[in-house]
Enzyme design. Structure first.
Site, mmCIF file in Angstrom:
data_model
loop_
_atom_site.group_PDB
_atom_site.id
_atom_site.type_symbol
_atom_site.label_atom_id
_atom_site.label_comp_id
_atom_site.label_asym_id
_atom_site.label_seq_id
_atom_site.Cartn_x
_atom_site.Cartn_y
_atom_site.Cartn_z
ATOM 1 C CG HIS A 1 -1.968 -0.945 1.331
ATOM 2 N ND1 HIS A 1 -2.110 -1.845 2.363
ATOM 3 C CD2 HIS A 1 -3.014 -1.164 0.500
ATOM 4 C CE1 HIS A 1 -3.195 -2.578 2.163
ATOM 5 N NE2 HIS A 1 -3.760 -2.195 1.036
ATOM 6 C CB CYS A 8 -2.716 -1.981 8.705
ATOM 7 S SG CYS A 8 -1.206 -1.726 7.830
HETATM 8 C C1 CIR Z 1 -3.369 -7.930 3.447
HETATM 9 O O1 CIR Z 1 -2.585 -8.426 2.618
HETATM 10 O O2 CIR Z 1 -4.420 -7.396 3.100
HETATM 11 C C2 CIR Z 1 -2.996 -8.004 4.923
HETATM 12 N N1 CIR Z 1 -2.260 -9.197 5.165
HETATM 13 C C3 CIR Z 1 -2.182 -6.793 5.315
HETATM 14 C C4 CIR Z 1 -2.928 -5.507 5.203
HETATM 15 C C5 CIR Z 1 -2.132 -4.342 5.662
HETATM 16 N N2 CIR Z 1 -2.894 -3.155 5.641
HETATM 17 C C6 CIR Z 1 -2.410 -1.946 5.426
HETATM 18 O O3 CIR Z 1 -1.250 -1.791 5.073
HETATM 19 N N3 CIR Z 1 -3.252 -0.918 5.511
#
Ligand code: CIR
Length: 253
Positions: A161, A248
């Site tokens: 992201h 996150c």
């Molecule tokens: C994913 O791949 O969606 C989760 N394992 C990690 C999400 C991390 N979120 C973020 O950076 N906002």
């Protein structure tokens, strides 16, 4: 000032969630300890925390940031760009109804995840990543425009992201790493360059009087302190294993 944060307890299924990190399976007990420390840190920053129960059917749902984009006036419910995370938004929408009256929705074929949205005052940078597509970014920009905010897109090639590699920590000061160093979109801001060996620390969050940052990134910590910030360090090894950073894990508003 942020008054509220929404967080969600990781379920046991977290260990089977999405990842590209190759750092091994998360240790669930350690994960719960780290999550608990994160919640305590938010409280220390003075926010009222809503803690949602674990949802085993959604392994990645502790990363609540991806499900919404929040401003002081309205909430945008996202459309996560990966099928296993699509159903996460329902619960968040119903919880946000306790706080917001005005809702917008990113609609298919648009996809967008909150991790790709970085607010800097009245401007929103929107990452175009594997999870956020042009149509999702266009829809968000249209919503923002209608409320007097501005938005611009930033291609994200090397990170999950946008906010994996960029943070905003105070008036005019950003943390940047990797492909975002010397990026023209961020030129007007003062920058702390996070070195490649500490790039995980580029994802920090400013919560009222503190910067919350992952533990163990000495050089970046020193630079943030030199910029005049009080820091709360959080052990984040088990979040990192699933590509998650500190931003996150909460929705802050
Ligand atoms: C994913 O791949 O969606 C989760 N394992 C990690 C999400 C991390 N979120 C973020 O950076 N906002």
């Amino acid at each position: 000032m942020f008054k509220h944060a929404i967080v969600k307890t990781p379920g046991k299924s977290y260990v089977n969630g999405l990842t590209t990190a190759d750092l091994g399976k998360p240790d669930y007990e350690k994960l719960l300890e780290q999550h608990d420390a994160y919640v305590k840190a938010l409280k220390k920053c003075g926010v009222d925390v809503t803690l949602l129960p674990a949802s085993e059917q959604f392994p990645d749902s502790t990363f609540v940031e991806d499900t919404a984009v929040l401003t002081s006036e309205f909430a945008v419910i996202t459309n996560p760009g990966t099928p296993s995370r699509n159903g996460e938004t329902k619960e968040i929408e119903s919880v946000l109804k306790n706080f917001y009256h005005t809702f917008y929705f990113i609609q298919a074929p648009g996809t967008l995840e909150g991790g790709d949205v970085l607010q800097v005052d009245n401007h929103f940078y929107i990452g175009l990543s594997k999870r956020t597509n042009k149509e999702g970014a266009r829809q968000l920009k249209e919503i923002l425009d209608s409320h007097g905010y501005t938005g611009s897109v930033v291609p994200v090639n090397d990170y999950l992201h946008l906010k994996t590699g960029v943070s905003y920590v105070q008036k005019g000061l950003m943390l940047v790493t990797g492909e975002f160093v010397e990026h023209e979109g961020f030129e007007s801001h003062e920058q702390i360059i996070v070195p490649p060996n500490e790039d995980y620390a580029a994802n920090c969050i400013l919560v009222n009087d503190y910067v919350m940052m992952p533990k163990g990134y000495k050089e970046t910590k020193q630079k943030i302190q030199e910029a005049g910030h009080k820091i709360i360090e959080i052990e984040a090894s088990e979040f990192r294993k699933q590509d998650g950073g500190l931003s996150c894990l909460s929705l802050r508003f």
